[in-house]
Structures are given as structure tokens and as C-alpha cells.
Write an enzyme that holds these catalytic residues in place. Structure first.
Site, mmCIF file in Angstrom:
data_model
loop_
_atom_site.group_PDB
_atom_site.id
_atom_site.type_symbol
_atom_site.label_atom_id
_atom_site.label_comp_id
_atom_site.label_asym_id
_atom_site.label_seq_id
_atom_site.Cartn_x
_atom_site.Cartn_y
_atom_site.Cartn_z
ATOM 1 N N ASP A 124 11.830 47.912 -51.823
ATOM 2 C CA ASP A 124 12.108 47.504 -49.590
ATOM 3 C C ASP A 124 12.535 45.661 -49.900
ATOM 4 O O ASP A 124 13.136 45.123 -48.834
ATOM 5 C CB ASP A 124 10.922 47.652 -49.118
ATOM 6 C CG ASP A 124 11.337 49.242 -49.712
ATOM 7 O OD1 ASP A 124 12.594 49.542 -50.081
ATOM 8 O OD2 ASP A 124 10.101 49.438 -49.459
ATOM 9 N N ASN A 166 -0.563 55.489 -52.835
ATOM 10 C CA ASN A 166 -1.381 56.714 -52.287
ATOM 11 C C ASN A 166 -1.836 57.868 -53.219
ATOM 12 O O ASN A 166 -3.649 58.111 -53.281
ATOM 13 C CB ASN A 166 -1.063 57.378 -50.916
ATOM 14 C CG ASN A 166 -0.427 56.101 -49.638
ATOM 15 O OD1 ASN A 166 -0.656 55.305 -49.624
ATOM 16 N ND2 ASN A 166 0.789 57.021 -49.170
ATOM 17 N N ARG A 225 -2.279 47.143 -38.262
ATOM 18 C CA ARG A 225 -1.677 45.724 -38.642
ATOM 19 C C ARG A 225 -2.471 44.963 -38.199
ATOM 20 O O ARG A 225 -3.436 43.612 -38.901
ATOM 21 C CB ARG A 225 -0.507 45.723 -39.149
ATOM 22 C CG ARG A 225 0.751 46.359 -39.964
ATOM 23 C CD ARG A 225 1.926 45.699 -40.730
ATOM 24 N NE ARG A 225 3.023 46.947 -41.255
ATOM 25 C CZ ARG A 225 4.224 46.182 -41.937
ATOM 26 N NH1 ARG A 225 4.318 45.533 -41.171
ATOM 27 N NH2 ARG A 225 4.730 46.812 -42.907
ATOM 28 N N CYS A 273 -27.796 36.606 -28.426
ATOM 29 C CA CYS A 273 -27.438 36.827 -26.794
ATOM 30 C C CYS A 273 -29.263 37.957 -26.262
ATOM 31 O O CYS A 273 -29.328 37.582 -25.004
ATOM 32 C CB CYS A 273 -27.035 38.395 -27.403
ATOM 33 S SG CYS A 273 -25.309 37.638 -27.242
ATOM 34 N N LEU A 320 5.233 42.333 -44.632
ATOM 35 C CA LEU A 320 4.180 43.058 -44.860
ATOM 36 C C LEU A 320 3.179 42.365 -43.823
ATOM 37 O O LEU A 320 1.606 42.314 -43.271
ATOM 38 C CB LEU A 320 3.335 43.226 -46.031
ATOM 39 C CG LEU A 320 4.082 44.062 -46.603
ATOM 40 C CD1 LEU A 320 3.083 44.218 -48.105
ATOM 41 C CD2 LEU A 320 4.231 45.685 -46.143
ATOM 42 N N SER A 325 -2.777 57.235 -55.977
ATOM 43 C CA SER A 325 -4.523 56.371 -56.953
ATOM 44 C C SER A 325 -5.502 56.226 -56.162
ATOM 45 O O SER A 325 -6.866 56.156 -56.808
ATOM 46 C CB SER A 325 -3.569 55.402 -57.790
ATOM 47 O OG SER A 325 -2.859 55.707 -58.259
ATOM 48 N N HIS A 327 -20.250 35.628 -28.909
ATOM 49 C CA HIS A 327 -20.959 36.918 -28.117
ATOM 50 C C HIS A 327 -20.108 37.678 -26.484
ATOM 51 O O HIS A 327 -19.730 36.323 -26.176
ATOM 52 C CB HIS A 327 -21.966 37.140 -28.828
ATOM 53 C CG HIS A 327 -22.344 36.987 -29.978
ATOM 54 N ND1 HIS A 327 -23.214 37.696 -30.420
ATOM 55 C CD2 HIS A 327 -21.615 36.486 -31.039
ATOM 56 C CE1 HIS A 327 -23.048 37.474 -31.858
ATOM 57 N NE2 HIS A 327 -21.902 36.908 -32.264
ATOM 58 N N GLU A 340 -22.287 39.212 -24.789
ATOM 59 C CA GLU A 340 -23.147 38.793 -23.350
ATOM 60 C C GLU A 340 -22.894 37.351 -22.853
ATOM 61 O O GLU A 340 -23.008 37.531 -21.747
ATOM 62 C CB GLU A 340 -24.448 39.395 -24.641
ATOM 63 C CG GLU A 340 -24.922 40.492 -24.212
ATOM 64 C CD GLU A 340 -24.176 40.580 -26.122
ATOM 65 O OE1 GLU A 340 -25.715 41.315 -26.448
ATOM 66 O OE2 GLU A 340 -23.277 39.854 -26.906
#
Length: 370
Positions: free
Chosen positions: A194, A296, A178, A78, A198, A298, A44, A46
């Protein structure tokens, strides 16, 4: 604390489903150590900072963007490291909503005589980890809708041509998203039109899980998504109630090619709410929607969208038949419109990126959480 926030961003794309956390240790007005949570399963922030100390941190102050953990997980607590190194004062950006922590880290430090100040740059710390805060509470992915459109609200010309709506800087910014989001979702219409990959093209090894909503499994076996399924994870979500023997055979072929098939209920297509619950169970804490106007619509109807990223180009293309970013029937009255809050606008070359949270009571509670 601002420096700690900068450091935390270095973990983007590598810490999921853990949060991004940064830490700075200061002694006598000088920074003597910096660290951040570098990757899931690693030290982590710290403990990384203590590892990087240039001198004894006893009596120093520690600035950390998220409450120090106090439980054993993949790494020791930590809080133990802070006490062992003799830190006198800890500044915490915001509390950790994880039930295993939830204020206990702060309590333990105070009980052992360490001064703790909570809430320094709280809103900035909350926003940086909005994905983590949502996922730890809801166990479903934090979902963002992303689209690029012209100034007159079109995502493509009437011919369907959309390369490119925005410029290079805006497109690079999308690849940062992404990298940030652990999953990327598109509809089968986008795949058929297309043949996209992705993937994330700015840093090797941080590609999101590709998720395709495909009720009847129409995705071509020769698509780039399927051909790369063994290299970059691919999930295809289908509506099993609509399947015939042909779709069941296609599911077997896809699975043999390395594709993960998730089945959702319903005869009206993929049940997005059910899909989100399944994805959350898979450890996918966030999803970026890049699926086109129908997906979008939906997603908004299903109530799964939490944030919107709208990339706006200074172009006018017109056309009654040119598509906008959200399809479907739409609303009948303006008062029923989906509203955004916490609006932020950035300039990317000649383009703008407008982003905001979907305004709901749940989102309000998240933004106000400690």
C-alpha cells in the site's frame, strides 16, 4: 467530575507519556474554574484551573480525575497549590499508580485538614487513562489491535482490494486513535502493498511514531515512509540474526535517511516482546497495530495485545481466498480462543466499532486498580 473527564480529553495526543487529567473548581454550587493538562511538560490540570479562576477559590471544592501529584517534576506539586489556595474538599476520580505519588497526594491533603473523597466515577477515570496505568506499571507500551472488516469477516476482497471497507465516519475515528496512541505499527507486507503514510490526518503535529516490523529490511528507500522520516519519526525493527552484509548496508542507508533502526533477536522474524521492551525504553507508551492479518496473528501469539478495535461494515463480500483480520495457524479448539471483556459498541454512520480488552489476569488487575 463528568465535566472534568470531558476537559481531560482535550489533552489527547499531547500529554504522552503523562496522563490526561481534567479539573473543575466549584464554589457555592457554581463552577469558578476549569483546566486540563494541555501538553507534556506544561502545567497540570489543577494549576491550569487555578490560573483560570474567576474569583478567590478559598473554601471551594475541587474535582480532579486523577490524584494530585505531590512531587517535583517538570512542574511543582499540585498538592502545594491546593493547600495554598485554601481548597476545603477535593474529589478524586482515581489514585495515581506512579510510585512517586501512589496515595501520598491524598495523604498529604488529609494531613493538612483537606477533606478528600476518592473514587468518584472511578471506572470512567481508569478507562480514560488505561494507557498511562499500564505503562507506568509495566514500562512497555499499551498495545491495541485495530482492523476494519465486512460482516462476513473479510478485510479485503479476494483481489486484495480494500478501499474502502468502512465509511467516512469510521475512517475518521481511526485517525482519532492515531492521535491517541503514540506509536503506530505495521508489517512490511502492508508497506510493500500500500505504500502508506501512517500519519494522523485530523490534527497537524500529533502524528504517531511510525514503526515497521521488517525482519530483512525490505522497506524501499523510495517509500513514502522513508522519504518523510525526517518530518515524522520512523522506526524500522529488524531481526539482526537474519542479516547478511546486504542488510547491514541497507541499515546504514536507512539511518542516513533519518530512519531509526531497532534490532531484535531471533531467527523467526522480529521478536515482538523484545521490540515492546525497547519501545517502552524509548518512552513510547502506546502502540496501535494497523499491520494486517499476519502481524495481528504474531502479536496475539506474543501476548502483547491489550485492546482490540474492530470496525465492522454492513457488507458481505464472500470468497474462500479473501483474507480475515487474523492470519496464522489459528486455534484447534474453541475453548482456546482469545477472549475479550468490557465490550463496548458504537455506531459510526452505517458501521459499528466494537472494542474490548483482551481478557487476562493482568488486564483484570489493571481494571480493578484504584
Amino acid at each position: 467530575m463528568r465535566r472534568a473527564l470531558e476537559l481531560a480529553e482535550n489533552g489527547m495526543g499531547h500529554t504522552s507519556p503523562n496522563p490526561m487529567v481534567g479539573c473543575v473548581i466549584v464554589k457555592k454550587g457554581r463552577i469558578i474554574a476549569e483546566g486540563w493538562h494541555e501538553y507534556y511538560g506544561g502545567l497540570h490540570a489543577e494549576r491550569n484551573a487555578f490560573k483560570n479562576c474567576t474569583e478567590d477559590p478559598a473554601g471551594a471544592e475541587l474535582y480532579v480525575t486523577l490524584e494530585p501529584c505531590c512531587h517535583y517534576g517538570k512542574t511543582p506539586p499540585c498538592t502545594e497549590a491546593i493547600l495554598e489556595h485554601g481548597i476545603k474538599h477535593v474529589y478524586v476520580g482515581c489514585q495515581d499508580p506512579n510510585p512517586k505519588v501512589g496515595g501520598n497526594g491524598i495523604r498529604i491533603l488529609r494531613e493538612h485538614g483537606v477533606a478528600v473523597t476518592v473514587g468518584l466515577l472511578k471506572q470512567e477515570c481508569l478507562q480514560m487513562n488505561e494507557i498511562f496505568f499500564h505503562y507506568i506499571r509495566e514500562k512497555t507500551p499499551f498495545t491495541a489491535m485495530k482492523y476494519a472488516m465486512t460482516l462476513d469477516g473479510k478485510i479485503a476482497a479476494f483481489t486484495g482490494d480494500s478501499r474502502w471497507v468502512t465509511g467516512e465516519e469510521a475512517r475518521r475515528d481511526v485517525h482519532l486513535l492515531r492521535k491517541k496512541y503514540s506509536g503506530i505499527m505495521a508489517g512490511i507486507g502492508t508497506v510493500l502493498a500500500d505504500d502508506p503514510m501512517l500519519n494522523c490526518r485530523i490534527e497537524e503535529g500529533v502524528d504517531p511514531v511510525r514503526i515497521i516490523c521488517d525482519s530483512r529490511l525490505r522497506i524501499p528507500m523510495e517509500s513514502r515512509l522513508v522519504r518523510t522520516a525526517r518530518d515524522i519519526p520512523l522506526i524500522v525493527a529488524g531481526a539482526e540474526e537474519l542479516w547478511t552484509d546486504a542488510e547491514h548496508r541497507k541499515a546504514e542507508q536507512l539511518e542516513a535517511a533519518g530512519v531509526r533502526i531497532l534490532r531484535t533477536p531471533g531467527r523467526d522474524g522480529v521478536d515482538l516482546s523484545s521490540l515492546m521492551r525497547q519501545l517502552g525504553g524509548e518512552g513510547i507508551d502506546s502502540v496501535l497495530l494497523e499491520g494486517g492479518a499476519q502481524l495481528n496473528a504474531s502479536a496475539l501469539k506474543a501476548g502483547i495485545v491489550h485492546r482490540v478495535y474492530a470496525y465492522i461494515a454492513p457488507k458481505l463480500i464472500g470468497g474462500m481466498n479473501a483474507k480475515g483480520p487474523v492470519a496464522g495457524e489459528g486455534i484447534a479448539r474453541m475453548k482456546d480462543a482469545v477472549l475479550l471483556s468490557d465490550i463496548r459498541i458504537r455506531t459510526l454512520g452505517e458501521d459499528l466499532c466494537l472494542t474490548g480488552r483482551i481478557r487476562t489476569e493482568a488486564a483484570k488487575e489493571e481494571s480493578e486498580a484504584v
